[in-house]
Design a protein around this motif. Structure first.
Motif, short mmCIF file in Angstrom:
data_model
loop_
_atom_site.label_atom_id
_atom_site.label_comp_id
_atom_site.label_asym_id
_atom_site.label_seq_id
_atom_site.Cartn_x
_atom_site.Cartn_y
_atom_site.Cartn_z
N UNK A 115 0.83 -1.21 0.00
CA UNK A 115 0.00 0.00 0.00
C UNK A 115 0.86 1.26 0.00
N UNK A 116 1.99 1.24 0.70
CA UNK A 116 2.88 2.41 0.73
C UNK A 116 3.57 2.60 -0.62
N UNK A 117 3.96 1.50 -1.26
CA UNK A 117 4.61 1.62 -2.56
C UNK A 117 3.63 2.10 -3.63
N UNK A 118 2.36 1.67 -3.54
CA UNK A 118 1.36 2.18 -4.48
C UNK A 118 1.18 3.69 -4.32
N UNK A 119 1.12 4.13 -3.06
CA UNK A 119 0.96 5.56 -2.81
C UNK A 119 2.20 6.33 -3.26
N UNK A 120 3.37 5.71 -3.12
CA UNK A 120 4.60 6.38 -3.58
C UNK A 120 4.58 6.58 -5.09
N UNK A 121 4.09 5.57 -5.84
CA UNK A 121 3.98 5.71 -7.29
C UNK A 121 3.01 6.83 -7.67
N UNK A 122 1.88 6.91 -6.96
CA UNK A 122 0.90 7.96 -7.25
C UNK A 122 1.49 9.34 -6.96
N UNK A 123 2.21 9.45 -5.84
CA UNK A 123 2.82 10.74 -5.50
C UNK A 123 3.85 11.16 -6.54
N UNK A 124 4.67 10.21 -6.98
CA UNK A 124 5.68 10.52 -8.00
C UNK A 124 5.05 10.96 -9.31
N UNK A 125 3.99 10.25 -9.72
CA UNK A 125 3.31 10.61 -10.97
C UNK A 125 2.66 11.98 -10.86
N UNK A 126 2.08 12.29 -9.69
CA UNK A 126 1.46 13.60 -9.50
C UNK A 126 2.49 14.72 -9.55
N UNK A 127 3.66 14.50 -8.96
CA UNK A 127 4.71 15.52 -8.98
C UNK A 127 5.22 15.73 -10.39
N UNK A 128 5.39 14.63 -11.15
CA UNK A 128 5.85 14.77 -12.54
C UNK A 128 4.83 15.52 -13.39
N UNK A 129 3.54 15.23 -13.20
CA UNK A 129 2.52 15.95 -13.96
C UNK A 129 2.52 17.44 -13.61
N UNK A 130 2.70 17.75 -12.33
CA UNK A 130 2.73 19.16 -11.92
C UNK A 130 3.95 19.87 -12.49
N UNK A 131 5.09 19.16 -12.54
CA UNK A 131 6.29 19.75 -13.13
C UNK A 131 6.07 20.05 -14.61
N UNK A 132 5.48 19.10 -15.33
CA UNK A 132 5.23 19.32 -16.75
C UNK A 132 4.22 20.44 -16.98
N UNK A 133 3.26 20.56 -16.07
CA UNK A 133 2.24 21.61 -16.19
C UNK A 133 2.84 22.99 -15.96
N UNK A 134 3.75 23.11 -14.99
CA UNK A 134 4.32 24.41 -14.64
C UNK A 134 5.55 24.77 -15.47
#
Length: 235
Positions: free
Chosen positions: A203-222
Motif C-alpha cells: 500500500x505504501x509503494x502504491x501511494x509512492x507511485x501515485x505521489x511521484x506521478x502527481x509531482x511529474x505531472x505538476x512539473x510538466x504543467x508548470x
C-alpha cells in the motif's frame, strides 16, 4: 513644515507618487547627496524639481523604457480560440435548450461504437499484485513513500513530528526488506506471503507511485510558465 504638509495631504486623501514623494517622508537623502549610491534618488529630476518639474529629464538621462514581456490576457486568448467576439455573442444569445449530460454521453457512445465494445478492465489478481510489489521493491531505486512535504528551512521542525517519523521508519523497513531479498529471496518471499505482511508494504509503494506521478505531472504543467518567466524578454 514638511510634516504638517504631509499630514494635511494624507488627511485630504492625497497620496503623492514619484521620487518627489520621498520628501514627504524626510530629507535624509540630502545629507550625503551625490557621495553615495543613493545618487539614483538625490540626482533624479523628480526628487530635485518636485511634482511641478517632474517628468522633464535633462540631456544625458537614459529614458529608454525597460524591456518587458508583451501583455497577455487569458480571457482574450480564450475568446480568440472559440471564434472571437461574434461567436461569443451568438453563443450567449442562443436560447435553444442544451441536451442533458446523459444524452450527450449516449450520443458520444453511439458515434464511437468501439468504446462500447471495449472489454471492462479487470482488477489484477493477488499473485499479479505480489509480483508487482516485488518488482517495485527490487527495482533500481526505491521510491520515497512519504508524501511530498517541505522538510527543510529555518525554524521548520516537521522532521521531528510523528507523521514524518512514521514514514521514515516505513522507508527503513522497506530498505531492510530490499536487502533481505538480495541475500535470501525465497525465504523472504515465503515469510511475506505467510503472514500477508506484504499487503501492508504494498500500500505504501502504491501511494509512492501515485505521489511521484502527481509531482511529474505538476512539473510538466508548470514548466512552460517557468520557462516563459525565466527566458529573456523579446524586443
Amino acid at each position: 513644515g514638511d510634516s504638517r504638509h504631509s499630514a494635511a495631504r494624507r488627511a485630504a486623501g492625497c497620496t503623492p507618487r514619484g521620487m518627489f514623494a520621498l520628501r514627504s517622508i524626510n530629507n535624509n537623502y540630502r545629507d550625503f547627496a551625490g557621495t553615495r549610491s543613493d545618487f539614483v534618488i538625490v540626482g533624479h529630476p523628480d526628487f530635485n524639481s518636485g511634482k511641478s518639474g517632474g517628468g522633464i529629464y535633462p540631456p544625458g538621462w537614459d529614458t529608454t523604457p525597460i524591456k518587458t514581456m508583451p501583455r497577455t490576457s487569458l480571457v482574450a486568448h480564450r475568446m480568440r480560440q472559440t471564434g472571437g467576439h461574434s461567436a461569443h455573442i451568438r453563443r450567449v444569445a442562443c436560447t435553444e435548450p442544451k441536451p442533458k449530460y446523459k444524452e450527450r454521453v449516449l450520443a458520444r457512445a453511439a458515434s464511437q461504437p468501439e468504446l462500447s465494445r471495449r472489454a471492462p478492465l479487470q482488477p489484477p489478481g493477488e499473485e499479479a499484485e505480489f509480483e508487482t510489489f516485488m518488482a517495485t521493491l527490487t527495482g533500481p531505486t526505491l521510491p520515497p513513500c512519504s508524501p511530498h512535504r517541505v522538510t527543510s528551512g529555518y525554524a521548520n521542525h516537521i522532521k521531528t513530528q510523528p507523521v514524518c517519523r512514521h514514514y521514515a521508519s516505513i522507508q527503513e523497513e522497506l530498505m531492510e526488506l530490499r536487502k533481505r531479498l538480495h541475500i535470501a529471496p525465497e525465504a523472504t518471499k515465503a515469510e511475506l506471503q505467510s503472514d500477508d505482511s506484504w499487503h501492508y508494504y504494498a500500500s505504501f509503494l502504491k501511494q509512492a507511485k501515485k505521489n511521484g506521478a502527481s509531482i511529474r505531472r505538476e512539473h510538466q504543467k508548470q514548466l512552460p510558465g517557468v520557462q516563459a518567466a525565466t527566458m529573456p524578454p523579446r524586443d
